[in-house]
Motif scaffolding. Structure first.
Motif, short mmCIF file in Angstrom:
data_model
loop_
_atom_site.label_atom_id
_atom_site.label_comp_id
_atom_site.label_asym_id
_atom_site.label_seq_id
_atom_site.Cartn_x
_atom_site.Cartn_y
_atom_site.Cartn_z
N GLN A 1 -2.65 41.22 11.96
CA GLN A 1 -1.63 40.27 11.52
C GLN A 1 -0.39 41.01 11.00
O GLN A 1 0.74 40.63 11.29
N ALA B 1 -2.55 37.20 18.82
CA ALA B 1 -3.06 36.58 17.58
C ALA B 1 -4.33 35.79 17.85
O ALA B 1 -5.31 35.91 17.10
N ARG B 2 -4.34 35.01 18.91
CA ARG B 2 -5.52 34.21 19.24
C ARG B 2 -6.72 35.11 19.56
O ARG B 2 -7.83 34.84 19.13
N THR C 1 1.26 35.13 20.81
CA THR C 1 0.22 34.13 20.55
C THR C 1 -1.11 34.54 21.16
O THR C 1 -2.17 34.33 20.56
N ARG C 2 -1.09 35.17 22.33
CA ARG C 2 -2.34 35.63 22.94
C ARG C 2 -2.97 36.75 22.10
O ARG C 2 -4.17 36.78 21.89
N HIS D 1 4.25 34.27 24.47
CA HIS D 1 2.87 34.28 24.98
C HIS D 1 2.15 35.57 24.61
O HIS D 1 0.95 35.55 24.33
N TRP E 1 -8.04 36.56 16.39
CA TRP E 1 -8.64 35.51 15.58
C TRP E 1 -10.02 35.12 16.13
O TRP E 1 -11.01 35.10 15.42
N HIS E 2 -10.09 34.85 17.43
CA HIS E 2 -11.34 34.37 18.03
C HIS E 2 -12.43 35.42 18.09
O HIS E 2 -13.60 35.10 17.96
#
Length: 167
Positions: free
Chosen positions: A108, A81-82, A78-79, A75, A85-86
Motif C-alpha cells: 500500500q 491493489a486488488r 487497481t489490479r 487498471h 488484497w485478495h
C-alpha cells in the motif's frame, strides 16, 4: 476492397501499438516499482502491465478522448491493489520478498508513493483512484516517505571480531 471492419481493426491495432511503443517503458517501470522487483528480473510487473494493457486495448474504441495512459495506469494500480488484497486475506502485504529499491515499504505504501511521486498524481486524485479517504492517502504517503528517507537502522557489525552475546 477490404471490408470496413478489417481496416478499422488494422487502424486500431496500429494506434495501440504506437501507444504501447511510447508509454510501455514508463508503465513497465511503474509496475516494477509497485511490485518492488529488480529492474531486470520483474515477471510480476510484466504480468501486471500485460493485464492492464489488455484491458486498455479491450476498451480502446470506447475511450472517446480519454487519455489511454491514465486508463492503463488506473487498471495497473487497481489490479496491483486488488491482487495484494485478495492474496493476503485482506492485508495489503507482499507475497514474495521484493528486492527493488522500495522493498522495505508495504504494497500500500509503494502504491501510494509511486502514484503520487513517480506518476505525479495529486492526493485527491490518488484517493479517488484507490477508493480511500484523502487523509488516509496523506498518512500512507507521509509514512512511506519517512521510511524511504530514513530507513530503519541496520545492526552494527561486531567490533574487532568480538561477537555480541545474546542476553
Amino acid at each position: 476492397m477490404q471490408p470496413r471492419h478489417t481496416s478499422d481493426d488494422t487502424r486500431r491495432a496500429r494506434e495501440f501499438e504506437a501507444y504501447v511503443a511510447g508509454a510501455g517503458g514508463r508503465l513497465l517501470h511503474t509496475a516494477t516499482l509497485l511490485t518492488a522487483e529488480a529492474h531486470g528480473d520483474n515477471p510480476r510487473a510484466r504480468r501486471l502491465l500485460t493485464l492492464a494493457l489488455a484491458r486498455t486495448y479491450a476498451c480502446w474504441d470506447r475511450l472517446h478522448g480519454e487519455d489511454p495512459y491514465d486508463h492503463t495506469r488506473q487498471h495497473l494500480a487497481t489490479r496491483f491493489a486488488r491482487g495484494a488484497w485478495h492474496h493476503h486475506g485482506g492485508l495489503l502485504r507482499s507475497r514474495s520478498r521484493p528486492a527493488g529499491p522500495l522493498a522495505a515499504l508495504t504494497p500500500q505504501e509503494r502504491l501510494v508513493l509511486v502514484i503520487r511521486l513517480y506518476e505525479g498524481v495529486d492526493g485527491e486524485q490518488t484517493a479517488a483512484l484507490l477508493g480511500l479517504p484523502v487523509e488516509r492517502v496523506r498518512t500512507v504517503f507521509n509514512r512511506a516517505m519517512a521510511n524511504v528517507l530514513r530507513p530503519a537502522p541496520r545492526p552494527a557489525p561486531p567490533v574487532g571480531g568480538v561477537k555480541a552475546v545474546p542476553s
